[in-house]
Write an enzyme that holds these catalytic residues in place. Sequence first.
Site, mmCIF file in Angstrom:
data_model
loop_
_atom_site.group_PDB
_atom_site.id
_atom_site.type_symbol
_atom_site.label_atom_id
_atom_site.label_comp_id
_atom_site.label_asym_id
_atom_site.label_seq_id
_atom_site.Cartn_x
_atom_site.Cartn_y
_atom_site.Cartn_z
ATOM 1 N N GLY A 102 -24.094 -5.209 6.441
ATOM 2 C CA GLY A 102 -25.100 -4.698 5.504
ATOM 3 C C GLY A 102 -25.494 -3.262 5.821
ATOM 4 O O GLY A 102 -25.597 -2.418 4.927
ATOM 5 N N CYS A 103 -25.719 -2.990 7.104
ATOM 6 C CA CYS A 103 -26.095 -1.634 7.544
ATOM 7 C C CYS A 103 -24.993 -0.645 7.179
ATOM 8 O O CYS A 103 -25.254 0.432 6.638
ATOM 9 C CB CYS A 103 -26.284 -1.583 9.055
ATOM 10 S SG CYS A 103 -27.420 -2.800 9.699
ATOM 11 N N LYS A 158 -25.873 -8.057 -2.917
ATOM 12 C CA LYS A 158 -24.591 -8.204 -2.240
ATOM 13 C C LYS A 158 -24.220 -9.681 -2.113
ATOM 14 O O LYS A 158 -25.007 -10.467 -1.602
ATOM 15 C CB LYS A 158 -24.663 -7.556 -0.857
ATOM 16 C CG LYS A 158 -25.009 -6.062 -0.939
ATOM 17 C CD LYS A 158 -25.299 -5.469 0.417
ATOM 18 C CE LYS A 158 -26.552 -6.040 1.036
ATOM 19 N NZ LYS A 158 -26.907 -5.404 2.321
ATOM 20 N N GLY A 167 -23.274 -6.212 11.297
ATOM 21 C CA GLY A 167 -23.550 -4.851 10.840
ATOM 22 C C GLY A 167 -22.975 -4.514 9.477
ATOM 23 O O GLY A 167 -23.020 -3.358 9.045
HETATM 24 O O1 PXL Z 1 -27.679 -6.048 10.178
HETATM 25 C C1 PXL Z 1 -29.056 -6.065 10.194
HETATM 26 C C2 PXL Z 1 -29.611 -5.357 11.363
HETATM 27 C C3 PXL Z 1 -30.286 -4.168 11.193
HETATM 28 N N1 PXL Z 1 -30.848 -3.484 12.210
HETATM 29 C C4 PXL Z 1 -30.739 -3.921 13.461
HETATM 30 C C5 PXL Z 1 -30.049 -5.098 13.720
HETATM 31 C C6 PXL Z 1 -29.475 -5.837 12.653
HETATM 32 C C7 PXL Z 1 -28.739 -7.068 12.924
HETATM 33 O O2 PXL Z 1 -28.538 -7.509 14.016
HETATM 34 O O3 PXL Z 1 -29.937 -5.514 14.979
HETATM 35 C C8 PXL Z 1 -31.357 -3.156 14.566
#
Ligand code: PXL
Length: 260
Positions: free
Chosen positions: A209-210, A173, A207
């Site tokens: 990427g998630c 990405k 968030g």
């Molecule tokens: O975005 C990555 C990520 C994944 N998981 C958790 C996060 C973060 C970024 O803050 O807190 C729990």
Amino acid sequence: MKSVALTIAGSDPSGGAGLQADLKTFHQFGVYGEAAVTLITVQNTQAVSAVECLTPDLVVRQVQAVVSDIPPQAAKTGALGNAAIVQAVADLAATFQFPLVVDPVMISKHGAPLLDEPARRALLENLLPRAFLLTPNLHEAAALTASPVDTLYQMRKAAEKLKQCGARAVLIKGGHLPGEATDVLLAEDGAFHILHGERFDTPHTHGTGCTYSAAITALLAIGLSLPDAVARAKKFISEAIRTNPALGKGCGPVNHHAQA
Ligand code: PXL
């Protein structure tokens, strides 16, 4: 039948990233979401003040409980925290009858480590070979390949290297590239797909990427091919950033209600 997707990820109580972002994104695509927790963060849009990992056994039992009862058509991993959890998830993944998207989350937006060094090695050696798709950003691709990944050419080379390490497909990405947010997908068949995305000048990308990897997972659960799933998820994440709700006093979340 209802499509089902599972996330194995950390909790972000602010709701912007982690399993909360994954569940909202699954829901937005009309997919039933399941979530096994790996770690708990204490954070808001301004800072992360604590990260606590669950025991690997508790992670494994959550996944087994839901997979044996409501099997998903696709799953993803987010923050895994430490090597024992990575190893436990890799062992579980060997039994999965559905594609696994591995988002190699390493640090939070505010620099808090969400995967320590032994865990990075375990991810590379044991989880990567179980990944249907690996989705590193530029920093994660550089850490996993131990070489700089700052240009489109280096993104292609890193994708090839990570595919050789066992991932069936790799999406690098380019959200941190200067200029356009261009992503590089190296598909299972060895074909490269270049995904162009507009850059929006905003601090509210927490968030991203998630949410992007969750959208890909939801679309795989629905039955799209990988290139189609990634292309549609890319449009969704661009729209989610463009229409972010500007919440919080720091780096706010993207818009999980964006057009799916
Ligand atoms: O975005 C990555 C990520 C994944 N998981 C958790 C996060 C973060 C970024 O803050 O807190 C729990």
